[in-house]
Write a protein that holds these residues in place. Structure first.
Motif, PDB file in Angstrom:
ATOM      1  N   THR A  35       0.822  -1.204   0.000  1.00 58.02           N
ATOM      2  CA  THR A  35       0.000   0.000   0.000  1.00 58.02           C
ATOM      3  C   THR A  35       0.859   1.258   0.000  1.00 58.02           C
ATOM      4  O   THR A  35       2.088   1.190   0.099  1.00 58.02           O
ATOM      5  CB  THR A  35      -0.903   0.016   1.242  1.00 58.02           C
ATOM      6  OG1 THR A  35      -0.060  -0.034   2.392  1.00 58.02           O
ATOM      7  CG2 THR A  35      -1.831  -1.167   1.246  1.00 58.02           C
ATOM      8  N   GLN A  99      -0.209  -5.734   3.171  1.00 59.15           N
ATOM      9  CA  GLN A  99      -1.508  -6.055   3.758  1.00 59.15           C
ATOM     10  C   GLN A  99      -2.163  -7.157   2.959  1.00 59.15           C
ATOM     11  O   GLN A  99      -1.979  -7.266   1.752  1.00 59.15           O
ATOM     12  CB  GLN A  99      -2.419  -4.818   3.757  1.00 59.15           C
ATOM     13  CG  GLN A  99      -1.884  -3.683   4.614  1.00 59.15           C
ATOM     14  CD  GLN A  99      -2.796  -2.468   4.588  1.00 59.15           C
ATOM     15  OE1 GLN A  99      -3.958  -2.556   4.195  1.00 59.15           O
ATOM     16  NE2 GLN A  99      -2.255  -1.333   4.989  1.00 59.15           N
ATOM     17  N   THR A 101      -5.626  -8.883   1.540  1.00 59.69           N
ATOM     18  CA  THR A 101      -6.929  -8.365   1.120  1.00 59.69           C
ATOM     19  C   THR A 101      -7.922  -9.517   1.024  1.00 59.69           C
ATOM     20  O   THR A 101      -7.525 -10.685   0.991  1.00 59.69           O
ATOM     21  CB  THR A 101      -6.819  -7.700  -0.260  1.00 59.69           C
ATOM     22  OG1 THR A 101      -6.445  -8.708  -1.200  1.00 59.69           O
ATOM     23  CG2 THR A 101      -5.802  -6.590  -0.264  1.00 59.69           C
ATOM     24  N   GLY A 127      -5.020   1.048   1.866  1.00 60.83           N
ATOM     25  CA  GLY A 127      -5.464  -0.227   2.398  1.00 60.83           C
ATOM     26  C   GLY A 127      -6.285  -0.055   3.655  1.00 60.83           C
ATOM     27  O   GLY A 127      -7.094   0.857   3.756  1.00 60.83           O
ATOM     28  N   LYS A 128      -6.045  -0.946   4.628  1.00 56.45           N
ATOM     29  CA  LYS A 128      -6.865  -0.936   5.833  1.00 56.45           C
ATOM     30  C   LYS A 128      -6.488   0.161   6.812  1.00 56.45           C
ATOM     31  O   LYS A 128      -7.268   0.534   7.658  1.00 56.45           O
ATOM     32  CB  LYS A 128      -6.737  -2.298   6.522  1.00 56.45           C
ATOM     33  CG  LYS A 128      -7.461  -3.394   5.817  1.00 56.45           C
ATOM     34  CD  LYS A 128      -7.197  -4.724   6.462  1.00 56.45           C
ATOM     35  CE  LYS A 128      -5.930  -5.352   5.926  1.00 56.45           C
ATOM     36  NZ  LYS A 128      -5.743  -6.738   6.375  1.00 56.45           N
TER      37      LYS A 128
END
Lengths: 164, 932
Positions: A35, A99, A101, A127-128
């Motif tokens: 990310t 990360q 997904t 991302g998160k």
């Protein structure tokens, strides 16, 4: 017999995949991405911790230093034909760069196509984790962030000053 | 031996140690920062706190610093007690107050002593809420990276740099929490040992800049035990590789040789292994001068065909392994084999060998050199010719301080106290060289003399020690000789150091003479002679005194005696004047050159074969102290690169030469060489052979955490190849095996649970600072002869060369960066290499009418030497004024560009060069603006 009859009137749990897509939680461990930080620069600093944590040793990368002083991966390769989606790399990552997904649909006829390079892995979002920017915390100076400008840092010391 | 109690357990420990040393030697984990086995204790960091109890009834105890508390019989300590643990945890927390959040982008991460110690004490959460102090970094040259934020002020850097290595340009500055370790202004660190800061610093303040540019973590490096090829000292190294590139060189501990430290040439000079000038395929020269790539089979066939005639000459190399040279000598025959020295150097190296072989004096290793209490250096600028020995001499002059300390019953590890006690009191060190050296600041007396006068001084000292009449020499020189003779005679372990570098045989003979006289006077005397290259001494041992020189070979080539010439790992243009080498190569139709990198000799060859560098091949090198040491391949050579011995052995097998029919492995070659060459009979002891197994398994080159195995080659093919097997050594190119308690010569890396940094060496040593558990690497080939002291030539047997007016003797001025061929090609070192120069003193400058920066032409004036070369100057070089140069001498930058044709010791005429362009002033670069 009664139980079987009962079940013929309950709703089916089976999902007609792929016509019907199941709900996967955002923290589902599927395809790995790299990310970017909130400023849009790649988060990965090529510290190699993901590679060290990886049980099947399917991550290989080489660090480089950019003109602006940031560490970055010159190449970043994940061999998904070996990956076991365990998420240890994400846990090890100090910059929230790597990360997992909720995408698991990675079938290929050719194993070679399962080798992802950086251009396949790097996405353009955060991302998160939306707010974290490693270089705003780290003491390393980069272009646009001088010594003393990181979180919780005092201004650089003037060595020549005699003041207490 | 005193018995101490630690946490209820009784241990027998070495007397005179401190508690920290004792605990580490016992295998216990006690955290520390400022203490270093080679530098002693100062008790600065407070990290090694333990609780000491007065007696068995004492249940409170008091906190003492482990490194400052001597062990005593019956003493009771606790490492694990809550009080000590809590104290140590709070110390790490305090040290970490200002430590930045850098680990992921820090080159120390993963081998950081601070990380290890923090984990060891169990510190986790910060309590301090204030802001972190920050510092600006400095540009410290192309070798060392500076990141001052990470400092924990343990003072190890300045203690090493200033106290141990004698540097002056790194210091602790400012006060209280402003303290800053750096230079007074940005610039290249001047010490030749600055690279050790990388290993000495317990955290990431000083890191390896050559590594940071393309960084690899320690656990990802594939390493093997190796030997430095930068000079003849033979320091033990651990180069690390990743993705086919040599990433860095770390020190490999050898108690008798390099101990904990390397010089910068050794540490940063191996970068040439990654050069883009490396040969990857054999090349066949076409008629238009270009090379066509061949595969190894075709190349071998051509090589074999060229050797069929039997009229083959061979030129070996003092930088190639004993085995490669031995095989080449076997292939071409002893009388057609030149060892590859220059004409001037060959007799000198042979003399150095025979003097040491026949001397009753001990040939010391570095550890023994450090124990010398009076040293005389004749004609060697050690910092530039054998740097690690210069560092050892800096320790030897401290023996006076240790003597004084012993009188006061101070332990030898009380570093600060002993330095305070001794102040400037030093054991005597005398240096007689052609000009200033970097050791001048610790000498009792240094004198600039021409080589012949150095020899006269040496012979005078020898006569004085032996109590014989002294030849007529200058009165001032005689007084010096008397002082030196008295000091040497009065010493318990006197050392005489000389070597080949000033190009004078008589200087070495004088040194041998002195050590003989000292032996006769019943002293335990030592004689050490420095030779130029990693395997110079091995080459002298292999060939003996009768080997043909380059020019002898050249003459025979002119008589068309040879069809084929094989040159192994040698750039002949560095060995002799261009005319002679050109003629040699032109007179032989087939010139086969086996070398790893492109060079002028290789470009002149008709068949070029790619050799594996030291990091890709195995080999035995004989260091200047006569220690045979094995280096192992760190990684498998790419493409068609093969070790020189592989090319030669394959060729000899094709030729069906009887002697090699039974040789299949590297070890067979070593054994054959040992059985046939008497002087080298001990080389099989350098390391265990390929049958050796460490508790049934091989020794791994990769750490147990080596990452990316299933991805690193996946871009080529997703099907992982089998790990390469190593048929030639007990090491494996994999993570499998056991890296523990193996012989010292097979130590590829150091790591122990909880100890990721290089400090884990503790766990590999029999006790802290002592030799490795598996023994010290290397086999000594030179042992002192008990035989009678032969009365060799004395003083008057040599006549000094008569100088005509307007002529000066050319004396080499070596440079740690640049004088050695291969290390100068490492990119980081190349930045520090000067262009060629001559050094002249003021008298000479005035007579020529030149000032600093002008150019001078050097001319051979003696028509008998080279009558046809009168017109063209030997060299045109820039002038540097150095007023410490001896009278009648002119220094030239040996090994640097432009000085290839100058022969050491020859008299040359100088004149001011017309139309010389002064070089533009050098600009000191930085790493870039506000970013650092």
């Amino acid at each position: 017999m009664w139980t079987i009859l009962q079940h013929s009137f309950t709703a089916s749990e089976t999902v007609e995949y792929p016509e019907q897509q199941p709900y996967l939680a955002p923290r589902y461990r599927g395809r790995i991405v790299l990310t970017r930080d909130p400023d849009g620069d790649e988060r990965c600093v090529a510290c190699n911790l993901c590679a060290a944590a990886c049980p099947p040793d399917c991550i290989a990368l080489q660090q480089g230093v950019r003109e602006d002083g940031r560490w970055y991966p010159e190449f970043f390769r994940i061999n998904f034909s070996r990956c076991i989606m365990c998420g240890m790399c994400e846990e090890a990552c100090p910059t929230n760069a790597i990360q997992l997904t909720p995408d698991f649909e990675m079938c290929e006829y050719n194993r070679d196509s399962m080798v992802y390079e950086k251009e396949h892995l790097l996405i353009s979002g955060t991302g998160k984790y939306h707010d974290y920017n490693f270089y705003r915390v780290s003491g390393l100076a980069i272009n646009g962030k001088d010594k003393g400008q990181a979180q919780n840092e005092a201004q650089p010391i003037d060595v020549k000053s005699l003041l207490p | 031996m005193p018995v101490i109690q630690i946490d209820g357990q009784e241990y027998e420990v070495e007397a005179g140690q401190n508690v920290l040393q004792a605990a580490l030697s016992l295998g216990l984990d006690l955290p520390y920062f400022c203490w270093h086995p080679a530098m002693g204790s100062i008790g600065a960091c407070r990290q090694c706190a333990v609780v000491q109890y007065l007696n068995a009834d004492d249940d409170r105890g008091r906190i003492v610093m482990g490194c400052m508390t001597p062990v005593a019989d019956g003493a009771i300590f606790s490492l694990e007690g809550d009080k000590a643990r809590g104290f140590r945890e709070s110390i790490v927390e305090a040290l970490m107050l200002n430590h930045p959040h850098d680990c992921p982008v820090c080159a120390e991460g993963g081998e950081c002593h601070l990380q290890d110690m923090t984990v060891m004490v169990g510190h986790r959460d910060r309590h301090y809420r204030g802001k972190k102090n920050t510092h600006r970094n400095q540009y410290l040259g192309p070798l060392i990276n500076h990141e001052m934020n990470r400092c924990i002020t343990c003072y190890r850097c300045t203690r090493f740099y200033r106290d141990y290595a004698g540097g002056t340009d790194l210091a602790a500055m400012a006060a209280h929490d402003h303290i800053y370790f750096g230079r007074h202004e940005e610039g290249v660190l001047q010490s030749e040992f600055a690279g050790n800061l990388v290993e000495v610093c317990p955290t990431g303040v000083f890191t390896d800049k050559t590594l940071v540019k393309e960084y690899t973590r320690k656990w990802d490096l594939q390493s093997a035990p190796s030997v430095c090829t930068g000079c003849a000292v033979g320091c033990n190294t651990m180069p690390g590789e990743r993705y086919g590139k040599l990433k860095r060189v770390h020190n490999r501990f050898n108690a008798e040789v390099n101990g904990y430290f390397l010089c910068d040439r050794g540490r940063f000079g191996a970068g040439f292994v990654n050069s883009d000038k490396n040969l990857e395929f054999p090349g066949l020269r076409l008629t238009d001068g270009r090379f066509d790539a061949l595969d190894h089979h075709a190349a071998l066939m051509r090589m074999t065909t060229a050797c069929h005639s039997g009229k083959v000459a061979g030129i070996g190399s003092p930088r190639a392994s004993v085995e490669s040279n031995y095989l080449l000598r076997l292939l071409v025959g002893a009388k057609n084999f030149a060892p590859g020295f220059s004409d001037a150097e060959q007799p000198l190296v042979e003399l150095a060998f025979s003097l040491q072989q026949n001397s009753p004096a001990l040939t010391p290793d570095i550890q023994t050199i450090e124990s010398a209490d009076a040293v005389l250096v004749l004609g060697e600028d050690l910092t530039n010719t054998a740097p690690r020995i210069a560092l050892a001499l800096r320790q030897s002059v401290r023996n006076k301080a240790y003597e004084m300390a012993a009188e006061l019953r101070l332990q030898s590890w009380q570093d600060a106290a002993i330095r305070n006690l001794a102040q400037t009191m030093r054991s005597p060190l005398f240096i007689a060289t052609t000009a200033n050296t970097r050791l001048d600041d610790i000498t009792e007396d240094r004198v600039s003399l021409s080589p012949d006068n150095i020899a006269s001084l040496g012979f005078a000292i020898a006569s004085l020690i032996a109590g014989e009449p002294v030849d007529e020499i200058d009165q001032a020189l005689l007084r010096r000789a008397e002082v030196i003779a008295t000091a040497l005679r009065g010493a318990q372990r006197p050392l005489v150091l000389s070597g080949t570098s000033c190009g004078s045989a008589v200087v070495m003979q004088a040194a041998a003479q002195i050590s003989q006289a000292l032996c006769k006077a019943d002293n335990r005397s030592m004689l050490s002679l420095v030779v130029p290259e990693a395997n110079s001494l091995g080459q002298a041992m292999l060939t003996g005194a009768t080997a043909p020189t380059l020019s002898a070979l050249s003459k025979r080539a002119a008589a068309k005696e040879f069809d084929t010439l094989i040159v192994v790992e040698n750039d002949l243009y560095r060995r002799g004047p261009k005319e002679i080498v050109d003629a040699l190569l032109a007179n032989i139709p087939n010139v086969i050159v086996i070398d790893s990198m492109d060079n002028p000799t290789l470009s002149a060859s008709s068949l070029a074969l790619p050799a594996a560098s030291f990091a890709e091949s195995e080999g035995t090198l004989v260091s200047m102290e006569g220690r045979a040491q094995r280096h192992f391949p760190v990684f498998v050579p790419a493409h068609e690169r093969r070790s020189s011995w592989v090319w030669l052995l394959a060729c000899m097998k094709e030729l069906e030469i009887e002697e090699v029919s039974n040789l299949h492995h590297f070890d067979d070659v070593t054994r054959a060489c040992a059985s046939q060459i008497v002087a080298l009979s001990g080389i099989t002891g350098a390391a265990p052979d390929h049958h050796f197994r460490n508790v049934g398994v091989k020794v791994p080159r990769q750490t147990h955490r080596y990452s990316g195995r299933t991805a690193m080659h996946a871009n080529i093919s997703v099907h992982e190849p089998k790990q390469p097997t190593d048929e030639e050594s007990p090491l494996a190119f994999s993570m499998e095996g056991l890296n523990r308690s193996q012989p010292g010569s097979l130590l590829p890396y150091v790591w122990a649970p909880g100890w990721n940094s290089n400090q884990s060496l503790n766990k590999f040593q029999s006790e802290v600072g002592a030799p490795l558990k598996g023994g010290t690497a290397g086999a000594r080939l030179l042992l002192p002869t008990a035989g009678s002291v032969n009365r060799g030539m004395h003083k008057s047997n040599f006549t000094s060369a008569k100088l005509q007016s307007g002529q000066w003797i050319m004396v080499p001025r070596y440079r740690i960066f640049g004088s050695e061929e291969l290390s100068a090609k490492a990119p980081a070192i190349a930045e520090l290499v000067d262009s060629g120069f001559v050094e002249i003193n003021n008298v000479c400058a005035q007579s020529l009418g030149v000032i600093e920066g002008d150019g001078v032409e050097l001319q051979r004036a003696d028509p008998q030497v080279q009558s046809d070369m009168l017109k063209a100057p030997v060299a045109t070089l820039q002038v540097r004024i150095n007023d410490t140069l001896a009278e009648g001498c002119v220094g030239y930058s040996a090994g640097l560009s432009g000085t290839e044709d100058i022969i050491v010791g020859e008299p040359l005429a100088l004149q001011k060069a017309q139309g010389w362009q002064r070089p533009s002033p050098q600009i000191i670069g930085t790493d870039g603006g506000s970013n650092v």
